[in-house]
Design a protein around this motif. Structure first.
Motif, PDB file in Angstrom:
ATOM      1  N   GLU A 147      46.761  38.543  48.632  1.00 34.98           N
ATOM      2  CA  GLU A 147      45.453  38.541  47.984  1.00 34.98           C
ATOM      3  C   GLU A 147      45.491  39.526  46.835  1.00 34.98           C
ATOM      4  OE1 GLU A 147      42.546  39.553  50.870  1.00 34.98           O
ATOM      5  OE2 GLU A 147      42.881  37.769  52.078  1.00 34.98           O
ATOM      6  N   GLN A 148      44.475  39.488  46.012  1.00 29.54           N
ATOM      7  CA  GLN A 148      44.390  40.427  44.909  1.00 29.54           C
ATOM      8  C   GLN A 148      44.052  41.812  45.474  1.00 29.54           C
ATOM      9  OE1 GLN A 148      41.764  39.208  41.834  1.00 29.54           O
ATOM     10  NE2 GLN A 148      42.049  41.062  40.643  1.00 29.54           N
ATOM     11  N   TYR A 158      51.068  46.753  41.823  1.00 25.58           N
ATOM     12  CA  TYR A 158      50.140  45.647  42.037  1.00 25.58           C
ATOM     13  C   TYR A 158      50.880  44.442  42.624  1.00 25.58           C
ATOM     14  CZ  TYR A 158      46.704  42.033  40.975  1.00 25.58           C
ATOM     15  OH  TYR A 158      45.821  40.989  41.066  1.00 25.58           O
ATOM     16  N   ARG A 166      50.345  42.755  46.242  1.00 22.13           N
ATOM     17  CA  ARG A 166      49.958  41.336  46.296  1.00 22.13           C
ATOM     18  C   ARG A 166      50.949  40.539  47.133  1.00 22.13           C
ATOM     19  NH1 ARG A 166      46.497  38.025  42.696  1.00 22.13           N
ATOM     20  NH2 ARG A 166      46.909  35.923  43.393  1.00 22.13           N
TER      21      ARG A 166
END
Length: 94
Positions: free
Chosen positions: A63-64, A54, A58
Motif C-alpha cells: 500500500e502507499q 518509500y 511499499r
C-alpha cells in the motif's frame, strides 16, 4: 491446522501456505532494500534516499506508505541509525 482463507492456514501459531510465503518474501525483500539503502546512503541525494525508503515500505505493505513514515525513516538512515528489518522463516499469527 486451521483453515483461514484459501492459501492461508495456521499451524502451531504460525501462518502457512502460499499467502504466508508471499508475505515472508515481501518482508525479506524489503529488508534487502533497506540494507542496500543504508550502505549507499552517503552517495544518494535526499530525494533518492527518500524514494528508496518509500519503495521498500511499499514493497512490504503493498500500500502507499504514510509520508511521515517514509520521511522519518529517511532521516534516521541519513543520521546513521541502523534500520533492522528482520525476516524469519515463519510468519507468527496472533
Amino acid at each position: 491446522m486451521t483453515f483461514m482463507v484459501p492459501g492461508l492456514y495456521v499451524r502451531n501459531g504460525f501462518a502457512d501456505g502460499p499467502l504466508a510465503d508471499a508475505a515472508l518474501f515481501r518482508a525479506a525483500r524489503a529488508g534487502q532494500l533497506f540494507d542496500d539503502l543504508q550502505v549507499r546512503a552517503s552517495t544518494l541525494t535526499g530525494g533518492q534516499l527518500r524514494d528508496g525508503v518509500y519503495r521498500a515500505l511499499r514493497r512490504f505493505t503493498q500500500e502507499q506508505p504514510l509520508t511521515r513514515q517514509a520521511d522519518s525513516i529517511t532521516v534516521l538512515i541519513r543520521r546513521g541509525v541502523r534500520i533492522d528489518w528482520p525476516a524469519s522463516d515463519l510468519l507468527p499469527c496472533a
